[in-house]
Write a protein that holds these residues in place. Structure first.
Motif, short mmCIF file in Angstrom:
data_model
loop_
_atom_site.label_atom_id
_atom_site.label_comp_id
_atom_site.label_asym_id
_atom_site.label_seq_id
_atom_site.Cartn_x
_atom_site.Cartn_y
_atom_site.Cartn_z
N TYR A 43 2.36 1.71 -3.42
CA TYR A 43 1.26 2.04 -4.55
C TYR A 43 1.08 3.66 -4.27
CZ TYR A 43 -3.25 2.64 -6.57
OH TYR A 43 -4.39 3.06 -7.54
N GLN A 44 0.91 4.13 -3.02
CA GLN A 44 0.78 5.63 -2.66
C GLN A 44 1.74 6.37 -3.47
OE1 GLN A 44 -0.02 5.00 1.64
NE2 GLN A 44 -1.60 6.57 1.31
N ALA A 99 -3.85 -0.11 -11.54
CA ALA A 99 -4.94 0.99 -11.74
C ALA A 99 -4.85 1.98 -10.74
CB ALA A 99 -6.37 0.25 -11.76
N ALA A 100 -5.36 3.37 -11.31
CA ALA A 100 -5.47 4.38 -10.34
C ALA A 100 -6.48 4.11 -9.32
CB ALA A 100 -5.60 5.47 -11.33
N GLY A 101 -6.52 5.04 -8.52
CA GLY A 101 -7.60 5.05 -7.37
C GLY A 101 -8.01 3.96 -6.66
N THR A 120 2.64 -2.00 -12.25
CA THR A 120 1.93 -0.69 -12.39
C THR A 120 0.44 -1.27 -11.80
OG1 THR A 120 3.23 0.27 -13.91
CG2 THR A 120 1.12 1.06 -13.75
N ARG A 145 -7.95 1.74 -3.26
CA ARG A 145 -7.97 2.08 -1.78
C ARG A 145 -7.15 1.25 -1.09
NH1 ARG A 145 -13.91 2.79 -1.12
NH2 ARG A 145 -13.98 1.34 -2.47
N TRP A 163 0.96 -1.30 0.12
CA TRP A 163 0.12 0.12 -0.07
C TRP A 163 0.89 1.32 -0.15
CZ3 TRP A 163 -3.91 2.52 -1.12
CH2 TRP A 163 -4.34 3.72 -0.16
N SER A 209 4.06 5.49 -5.95
CA SER A 209 4.46 5.14 -7.09
C SER A 209 3.42 4.93 -8.06
CB SER A 209 5.52 4.22 -7.30
OG SER A 209 5.14 2.90 -6.71
N GLY A 210 2.21 4.34 -7.44
CA GLY A 210 1.28 3.83 -8.35
C GLY A 210 1.59 2.52 -8.63
N LYS A 211 2.58 1.78 -8.20
CA LYS A 211 3.06 0.47 -8.37
C LYS A 211 3.05 -0.42 -7.09
CE LYS A 211 6.02 1.90 -12.31
NZ LYS A 211 7.28 1.98 -13.02
#
Length: 298
Positions: free
Chosen positions: A126-127, A138-140, A136, A142, A123, A129-131
């Protein structure tokens, strides 16, 4: 009653490895005796206080999963009697439920991690780098959200006291070769999918888990060490699961949460644990064992 064992002492047997939790003895060129102690590690540091009965619970839940998944992936168990190899004078009851005799395999030098939910270091990654470990997403998404498909996120195998490092699949290929790397990834995801579906029927979400693998002299791959335990997995009670928060957990997150309140630098030596944290941790392990495997250690 559960027994307590901080360090195994087996005179006459050759101790070849003392890990964070397990002590490993060589029995022959083909077999090992693996003893799960009651040591607890957090943030890759072994803490000074044992969790009574923890090693017994870890071994029983691992054996349960090894049996359940044998049709998915062969494992290291020989099913031989532990009492038959213990030195004379050793209390067999102390080792009976926390030990196994296993095949002696060549460890694959990779921590094989399957993630089904976005939590923990994943988590945070992801926050930022989005990865998730270089993959990679998907965006958004939680916190604690289920991923569209489980993913394989390997890490290096660190020595005791060091920290594992996330590595790419290409790094796994470079380390162990393309064929074995693909076998490990396929087995990791197959085992996770099977176990996650089974556990969910019993009210437990397996958010992520770590497997270890080894090969025999013919190059055949086996899952080994421990399997789908509260030490190697993140278990959540399904009835309390919510997206957007870090759900309550059956694993040692209970201890991590306490340690985070201390201002400890996460370097050895680790701090002592108060009695309520020790008993609370043991209770969480016991509840997971009961809910998943219907096993209760009296």
């Amino acid at each position: 009653m559960p027994t307590t064992l901080l360090n195994s002492e087996l005179p006459g047997l050759n101790l070849i490895h003392r890990g964070k939790v397990r002590d490993v003895f060589a029995l022959s060129a083909d077999e090992l005796l693996i003893v799960a102690t009651d040591r607890l590690s957090a943030f890759d540091v072994v803490l000074p206080d044992p969790i009574p009965g923890k090693g017994e619970m870890l071994t029983q839940i691992s054996n349960f999963w090894f049996d359940k998944t044998a049709q998915v992936m062969p494992n290291h168990l020989t099913h031989k009697s532990v009492a038959s190899v213990l030195p004379h004078g050793v209390d067999a009851a102390l080792y009976a439920r926390r030990s196994v005799i296993s095949k002696r395999l060549k460890p694959v030098p990779v921590e094989a991690i399957a993630r089904g939910y976005l939590i923990g270091s994943g988590w945070k990654d992801y926050q930022a780098s989005g990865k998730l470990c270089g993959i990679t997403l998907a965006a958004g998404l939680r916190q604690a959200e289920q991923l569209p498909e489980p993913i394989f996120t390997p890490s290096s195998k660190a020595a005791v006291g060091d920290h594992d490092e996330n590595i790419s699949f290409d790094s796994v290929v470079a380390t162990i070769g393309a064929e074995l790397a693909e076998q490990v990834r396929t087995a990791t995801l197959a085992l996770y999918r099977y176990a996650a579906a089974f556990a969910l029927e019993r009210g437990i979400i397996i958010a992520d888990t770590k497997f270890e693998f080894g090969t025999d002299v013919d190059g055949k791959l086996y899952v080994m060490d421990e399997m789908l335990t509260p030490d190697s997995s993140r278990f959540w009670p399904a009835e309390q699961y919510q997206i957007g928060i870090s759900p309550p957990s059956y694993d040692k997150q209970f201890v991590r949460d306490y340690l985070e309140t201390l201002g400890w630098n996460k370097q050895a030596p680790g701090p002592k644990l108060p009695t309520p944290v020790i008993t609370g941790t043991a209770a969480k392990y016991a509840e997971a064992l009961q809910r998943l495997a219907q096993i209760q250690l009296d």
